[in-house]
Design a protein around this motif. Structure first.
Motif, PDB file in Angstrom:
ATOM      1  N   MET A   1       0.837  -1.187   0.000  1.00  0.00           N
ATOM      2  CA  MET A   1       0.000   0.000   0.000  1.00  0.00           C
ATOM      3  C   MET A   1       0.877   1.245   0.000  1.00  0.00           C
ATOM      4  N   TYR A   2       0.463   2.245  -0.793  1.00  0.00           N
ATOM      5  CA  TYR A   2       1.211   3.480  -0.908  1.00  0.00           C
ATOM      6  C   TYR A   2       0.319   4.667  -0.536  1.00  0.00           C
ATOM      7  N   THR A   3       0.918   5.686   0.052  1.00  0.00           N
ATOM      8  CA  THR A   3       0.190   6.944   0.223  1.00  0.00           C
ATOM      9  C   THR A   3       0.244   7.686  -1.098  1.00  0.00           C
ATOM     10  N   GLY A   4      -0.901   8.108  -1.594  1.00  0.00           N
ATOM     11  CA  GLY A   4      -0.944   8.709  -2.923  1.00  0.00           C
ATOM     12  C   GLY A   4      -1.776   9.967  -2.968  1.00  0.00           C
ATOM     13  N   ILE A   5      -1.617  10.700  -4.050  1.00  0.00           N
ATOM     14  CA  ILE A   5      -2.355  11.936  -4.261  1.00  0.00           C
ATOM     15  C   ILE A   5      -2.707  12.035  -5.741  1.00  0.00           C
ATOM     16  N   SER A   6      -3.812  12.701  -6.033  1.00  0.00           N
ATOM     17  CA  SER A   6      -4.239  12.894  -7.419  1.00  0.00           C
ATOM     18  C   SER A   6      -3.570  14.127  -8.006  1.00  0.00           C
ATOM     19  N   VAL A   7      -3.274  14.067  -9.295  1.00  0.00           N
ATOM     20  CA  VAL A   7      -2.725  15.215  -9.994  1.00  0.00           C
ATOM     21  C   VAL A   7      -3.708  16.377  -9.958  1.00  0.00           C
ATOM     22  N   TRP A   8      -5.005  16.077  -9.766  1.00  0.00           N
ATOM     23  CA  TRP A   8      -6.015  17.132  -9.702  1.00  0.00           C
ATOM     24  C   TRP A   8      -5.926  17.967  -8.425  1.00  0.00           C
ATOM     25  N   ALA A   9      -5.092  17.544  -7.485  1.00  0.00           N
ATOM     26  CA  ALA A   9      -4.891  18.325  -6.258  1.00  0.00           C
ATOM     27  C   ALA A   9      -3.966  19.522  -6.508  1.00  0.00           C
ATOM     28  N   PHE A  10      -3.361  19.585  -7.687  1.00  0.00           N
ATOM     29  CA  PHE A  10      -2.396  20.630  -8.006  1.00  0.00           C
ATOM     30  C   PHE A  10      -2.961  21.563  -9.074  1.00  0.00           C
ATOM     31  N   PRO A  11      -2.475  22.789  -9.159  1.00  0.00           N
ATOM     32  CA  PRO A  11      -2.924  23.694 -10.225  1.00  0.00           C
ATOM     33  C   PRO A  11      -2.719  23.073 -11.604  1.00  0.00           C
ATOM     34  N   SER A  12      -3.698  23.257 -12.462  1.00  0.00           N
ATOM     35  CA  SER A  12      -3.681  22.583 -13.767  1.00  0.00           C
ATOM     36  C   SER A  12      -2.577  23.095 -14.689  1.00  0.00           C
ATOM     37  N   ASP A  13      -2.048  24.278 -14.408  1.00  0.00           N
ATOM     38  CA  ASP A  13      -1.008  24.820 -15.284  1.00  0.00           C
ATOM     39  C   ASP A  13       0.411  24.494 -14.799  1.00  0.00           C
ATOM     40  N   TRP A  14       0.524  23.715 -13.717  1.00  0.00           N
ATOM     41  CA  TRP A  14       1.851  23.326 -13.252  1.00  0.00           C
ATOM     42  C   TRP A  14       2.425  22.222 -14.123  1.00  0.00           C
ATOM     43  N   PRO A  15       3.719  22.259 -14.427  1.00  0.00           N
ATOM     44  CA  PRO A  15       4.348  21.144 -15.146  1.00  0.00           C
ATOM     45  C   PRO A  15       4.483  19.932 -14.234  1.00  0.00           C
ATOM     46  N   LEU A  16       4.531  18.748 -14.838  1.00  0.00           N
ATOM     47  CA  LEU A  16       4.611  17.524 -14.048  1.00  0.00           C
ATOM     48  C   LEU A  16       5.849  17.497 -13.153  1.00  0.00           C
ATOM     49  N   GLU A  17       6.942  18.039 -13.633  1.00  0.00           N
ATOM     50  CA  GLU A  17       8.170  18.045 -12.828  1.00  0.00           C
ATOM     51  C   GLU A  17       7.934  18.736 -11.484  1.00  0.00           C
ATOM     52  N   ARG A  18       7.232  19.863 -11.502  1.00  0.00           N
ATOM     53  CA  ARG A  18       6.935  20.594 -10.260  1.00  0.00           C
ATOM     54  C   ARG A  18       5.945  19.830  -9.397  1.00  0.00           C
ATOM     55  N   ILE A  19       4.952  19.222 -10.036  1.00  0.00           N
ATOM     56  CA  ILE A  19       3.948  18.440  -9.302  1.00  0.00           C
ATOM     57  C   ILE A  19       4.603  17.253  -8.603  1.00  0.00           C
ATOM     58  N   PHE A  20       5.425  16.514  -9.329  1.00  0.00           N
ATOM     59  CA  PHE A  20       6.104  15.357  -8.742  1.00  0.00           C
ATOM     60  C   PHE A  20       6.965  15.777  -7.549  1.00  0.00           C
ATOM     61  N   ALA A  21       7.699  16.883  -7.708  1.00  0.00           N
ATOM     62  CA  ALA A  21       8.593  17.335  -6.643  1.00  0.00           C
ATOM     63  C   ALA A  21       7.806  17.695  -5.385  1.00  0.00           C
ATOM     64  N   LEU A  22       6.696  18.409  -5.546  1.00  0.00           N
ATOM     65  CA  LEU A  22       5.911  18.809  -4.378  1.00  0.00           C
ATOM     66  C   LEU A  22       5.225  17.603  -3.741  1.00  0.00           C
ATOM     67  N   ALA A  23       4.783  16.651  -4.552  1.00  0.00           N
ATOM     68  CA  ALA A  23       4.157  15.450  -4.006  1.00  0.00           C
ATOM     69  C   ALA A  23       5.135  14.711  -3.098  1.00  0.00           C
ATOM     70  N   VAL A  24       6.358  14.556  -3.562  1.00  0.00           N
ATOM     71  CA  VAL A  24       7.381  13.872  -2.759  1.00  0.00           C
ATOM     72  C   VAL A  24       7.718  14.685  -1.510  1.00  0.00           C
ATOM     73  N   GLU A  25       7.878  15.978  -1.680  1.00  0.00           N
ATOM     74  CA  GLU A  25       8.191  16.858  -0.547  1.00  0.00           C
ATOM     75  C   GLU A  25       7.097  16.796   0.516  1.00  0.00           C
ATOM     76  N   SER A  26       5.863  16.571   0.078  1.00  0.00           N
ATOM     77  CA  SER A  26       4.728  16.525   1.003  1.00  0.00           C
ATOM     78  C   SER A  26       4.523  15.153   1.627  1.00  0.00           C
ATOM     79  N   GLY A  27       5.365  14.193   1.258  1.00  0.00           N
ATOM     80  CA  GLY A  27       5.320  12.881   1.881  1.00  0.00           C
ATOM     81  C   GLY A  27       4.538  11.823   1.137  1.00  0.00           C
ATOM     82  N   PHE A  28       4.130  12.115  -0.102  1.00  0.00           N
ATOM     83  CA  PHE A  28       3.384  11.127  -0.877  1.00  0.00           C
ATOM     84  C   PHE A  28       4.341  10.218  -1.644  1.00  0.00           C
ATOM     85  N   GLU A  29       3.984   8.952  -1.705  1.00  0.00           N
ATOM     86  CA  GLU A  29       4.814   7.955  -2.386  1.00  0.00           C
ATOM     87  C   GLU A  29       4.373   7.718  -3.823  1.00  0.00           C
ATOM     88  N   SER A  30       3.114   8.041  -4.140  1.00  0.00           N
ATOM     89  CA  SER A  30       2.599   7.783  -5.482  1.00  0.00           C
ATOM     90  C   SER A  30       1.658   8.898  -5.904  1.00  0.00           C
TER      91      SER A  30
END
Length: 208
Positions: A1-30
């Motif tokens: 089991m992984y802690t995960g977050i949806s891409v829809w939790a982030f602003p739609s105009d953010w690039p994936l690189e920024r989204i991935f970085a913030l997800a990891v920084e926030s403690g999400f694994e997936s």
């Protein structure tokens, strides 16, 4: 089991690189990505672009867990219009191929709607016709899902369709494919019932 977050939790105009970085920084694994008409994952996304997305996720240290889509609110899989249904099935097959290219395990699918989430779209006139139509449609895409090794998770959502755990289970049994199960949204289950009932009845059918 992984802690995960949806891409829809982030602003739609953010690039994936920024989204991935913030997800990891926030403690999400997936993270769950999304397929749509626009964005990084669309019907036109190339194999090289999918490879680049996988590389970005790996470099950030986040796992791509699944692929969702809001497109089936726009293009209703249960529509009385055969042209609309045909387009929806094309998107469903596209999602399966995109999921395989991303090397994820499952996709989230809203199985169409009887009544729309928002006003404006036509209401489906005959529930039983829509129910039988949906069984046929998911039977038709199940072989592709099985071939690609991708699970289709049908979400319980505010669509006035498959609104009880027993009806959802009967539907999945009628489709009869190990690749087609339920993407269980506990919050959505509270609108028409109780989460523990959905979990008990559908625990063996989970795909997301």
């Amino acid at each position: 089991m992984y802690t995960g977050i949806s891409v829809w939790a982030f602003p739609s105009d953010w690039p994936l690189e920024r989204i991935f970085a913030l997800a990891v920084e926030s403690g999400f694994e997936s993270i769950e990505l999304a397929y749509g008409r626009t964005g990084p994952i669309t019907p036109e996304t190339s194999a090289n672009e999918f490879a680049a997305i996988r590389k970005l996720a790996a470099e950030a240290g986040v796992r791509i867990s699944s692929l969702a889509s809001g497109i089936f609110w726009e293009v209703n899989l249960l529509s009385d219009d055969e042209t609309v249904r045909a387009e929806a099935l094309v998107h469903l097959r596209n999602m399966l191929h995109a999921a395989a290219a991303l090397q994820v395990e499952s996709i989230l699918v809203v199985p169409g709607y009887i009544g729309p989430f928002e006003s404006g779209a036509p209401v489906v006139q005959d529930y039983m016709v829509a129910y039988k139509r949906a069984i046929e449609d998911f039977k038709s895409v199940a072989p592709l899902a099985e071939e690609l090794g991708i699970g289709i998770g049908i979400e319980n959502v505010w669509n006035k369709f498959l609104s009880s755990p027993l009806e959802m289970r009967a539907f999945l049994d009628a489709v009869g494919s190990p690749a087609v199960g339920v993407y269980l949204d506990i919050a959505n289950s509270l609108r028409t019932g109780y989460a523990e009932h959905w979990i008990k009845i559908l625990g063996g059918y989970l795909k997301g």
